[in-house]
Design a protein around this motif. Structure first.
Motif, PDB file in Angstrom:
ATOM      1  N   ARG A  36       0.843  -1.209   0.000  1.00 37.07           N
ATOM      2  CA  ARG A  36       0.000   0.000   0.000  1.00 37.07           C
ATOM      3  C   ARG A  36       0.872   1.252   0.000  1.00 37.07           C
ATOM      4  NH1 ARG A  36      -3.486   2.277   4.952  1.00 37.07           N
ATOM      5  NH2 ARG A  36      -3.716   4.358   4.111  1.00 37.07           N
ATOM      6  N   ASN A  41      -8.162   0.434  -1.954  1.00 31.73           N
ATOM      7  CA  ASN A  41      -9.379  -0.213  -1.464  1.00 31.73           C
ATOM      8  C   ASN A  41     -10.116  -0.980  -2.561  1.00 31.73           C
ATOM      9  OD1 ASN A  41      -9.195   0.376   1.249  1.00 31.73           O
ATOM     10  ND2 ASN A  41     -10.232   2.345   1.056  1.00 31.73           N
ATOM     11  N   GLY A  77      -7.772  -3.955  -3.777  1.00 33.93           N
ATOM     12  CA  GLY A  77      -7.697  -4.980  -2.741  1.00 33.93           C
ATOM     13  C   GLY A  77      -9.001  -5.745  -2.589  1.00 33.93           C
ATOM     14  N   SER A  78     -10.138  -5.039  -2.699  1.00 35.70           N
ATOM     15  CA  SER A  78     -11.431  -5.697  -2.582  1.00 35.70           C
ATOM     16  C   SER A  78     -11.668  -6.631  -3.762  1.00 35.70           C
ATOM     17  CB  SER A  78     -12.559  -4.663  -2.514  1.00 35.70           C
ATOM     18  OG  SER A  78     -12.404  -3.847  -1.383  1.00 35.70           O
ATOM     19  N   LEU A 109      -4.193  -8.737   1.959  1.00 33.69           N
ATOM     20  CA  LEU A 109      -5.209  -7.816   1.423  1.00 33.69           C
ATOM     21  C   LEU A 109      -5.933  -7.083   2.537  1.00 33.69           C
ATOM     22  CD1 LEU A 109      -6.398 -10.093  -1.462  1.00 33.69           C
ATOM     23  CD2 LEU A 109      -5.152  -7.942  -1.667  1.00 33.69           C
ATOM     24  N   GLY A 110      -6.036  -7.711   3.718  1.00 30.07           N
ATOM     25  CA  GLY A 110      -6.618  -7.016   4.865  1.00 30.07           C
ATOM     26  C   GLY A 110      -5.827  -5.772   5.218  1.00 30.07           C
ATOM     27  N   ALA A 111      -4.498  -5.873   5.168  1.00 27.75           N
ATOM     28  CA  ALA A 111      -3.649  -4.723   5.506  1.00 27.75           C
ATOM     29  C   ALA A 111      -3.482  -3.773   4.323  1.00 27.75           C
ATOM     30  CB  ALA A 111      -2.275  -5.206   5.975  1.00 27.75           C
ATOM     31  N   THR A 124      -5.767  -2.910   2.211  1.00 27.05           N
ATOM     32  CA  THR A 124      -6.921  -2.022   2.217  1.00 27.05           C
ATOM     33  C   THR A 124      -7.103  -1.413   3.606  1.00 27.05           C
ATOM     34  OG1 THR A 124      -8.412  -3.819   2.784  1.00 27.05           O
ATOM     35  CG2 THR A 124      -8.086  -3.381   0.447  1.00 27.05           C
ATOM     36  N   THR A 125      -7.890  -0.349   3.684  1.00 30.38           N
ATOM     37  CA  THR A 125      -8.041   0.353   4.956  1.00 30.38           C
ATOM     38  C   THR A 125      -9.410   1.010   5.049  1.00 30.38           C
ATOM     39  OG1 THR A 125      -7.212   2.164   6.298  1.00 30.38           O
ATOM     40  CG2 THR A 125      -6.944   2.400   3.943  1.00 30.38           C
ATOM     41  N   PHE A 126      -9.978   0.970   6.230  1.00 32.28           N
ATOM     42  CA  PHE A 126     -11.237   1.682   6.464  1.00 32.28           C
ATOM     43  C   PHE A 126     -10.970   2.991   7.212  1.00 32.28           C
ATOM     44  CE2 PHE A 126     -15.656   2.292   6.865  1.00 32.28           C
ATOM     45  CZ  PHE A 126     -16.312   1.306   6.164  1.00 32.28           C
TER      46      PHE A 126
END
Lengths: 135, 141
Positions: free
Chosen positions: B22, B51, B54-55, B83-85, B87-89
């Protein structure tokens, strides 16, 4: 060494990049560990991801308030892109929303998506405000 | 090592790689598109890009996992960790908050809708495509 938030990338060294990466690994491991503890209890609502995203936004709000007051530096990336970037996740959220829609639980999927957005935003503002009061 | 410890280690290694990926995407976008006065929208574009990408990738991985085409090791390493890391919320919430503070209301609204609609539809597309491509071949009687 402080700069505007969009200027700090110019000061990154190899060691910063390594630390940011390890921060992301730690955040991801924390998210996974929490997801193993917070199990679904007969509910279809994806609680682990929801709680991780909201709590991560709360902490990021406080972190942003700190750097906003004392100036941005590469350490901000360690938190924002590393620890909290690894901890919170959009991809798992998206797949869970798709899974709910796929099971014809459209209302639940919409509720999950909309509440995730508003709850994370509210949590971030709360963290920002609380940290602002303390400093 | 216990199975739980091994799982956490896999997620840790994947998360390290995902965060560095990222950071790489962000730095590349900054390098190519950063100019006077657009700092803020380039940072938003970087978050939006990771995001959605990654999704899309996780949708395919989730479908492969559902059909047991990938191992749990690969799922924990690339899916949950990587992929969890990647992407980011929380960064999306921060970008939106900054736009709200600057009273850029339409930009804030557009950004949130683009991120959520983009990420969910990217995951849906790759999930459905992957389920379709990896379906068991029909045996004609």
């Amino acid at each position: 060494m402080t700069a505007a938030v969009t200027e700090i990338h110019q000061y990154l060294t190899f060691w910063h990049v390594l630390w940011i990466g390890l921060g992301g690994g730690f955040g991801a491991a924390l998210r996974f560990s929490l997801s193993q503890v917070v199990r679904h209890k007969g509910s279809h609502w994806p609680w682990p991801t929801w709680l991780v995203n909201v709590s991560g936004a709360l902490v990021l709000g406080a972190i942003a308030a700190y750097f906003n007051d004392f100036g941005y530096e590469p350490a901000f990336f360690f938190w924002e892109l590393g620890i909290l970037g690894g901890y919170t996740t959009m991809s798992t959220f998206a797949v869970e929303t798709v899974a709910l829609a796929h099971q014809r639980r459209i209302g639940l999927a919409l509720g999950y998506a909309i509440s995730s957005v508003f709850a994370t935003l509210a949590a971030l503002m709360l963290g920002f405000t609380l940290a602002g009061l303390l400093s | 090592m216990s199975p739980v410890g091994r799982a956490i280690l896999l997620v840790f290694v994947g998360g390290t790689l995902g965060s560095m990926a990222r950071l790489t995407v962000s730095l590349l976008l900054y390098q190519h598109y950063l100019g006077a006065g657009n700092h803020y929208t380039v940072a938003m574009a970087a978050t939006l890009a990771v995001n959605v990408i990654g999704s899309f990738a996780l949708g395919a991985l989730a479908a492969l996992r559902q059909h047991k085409r990938i191992s749990t090791v690969l799922w924990l390493l690339l899916g949950v960790g990587g992929l969890g890391a990647f992407t980011t919320f929380s960064a999306m919430a921060l970008d939106t908050f900054i736009a709200i503070q600057l009273a850029h209301w339409s930009l804030a609204g557009l950004y949130v809708v683009a991120t959520i609609a983009g990420s969910v539809s990217a995951a849906a597309l790759s999930y459905v495509w992957t389920l379709y491509l990896t379906r068991s071949p029909r045996v004609s009687a």
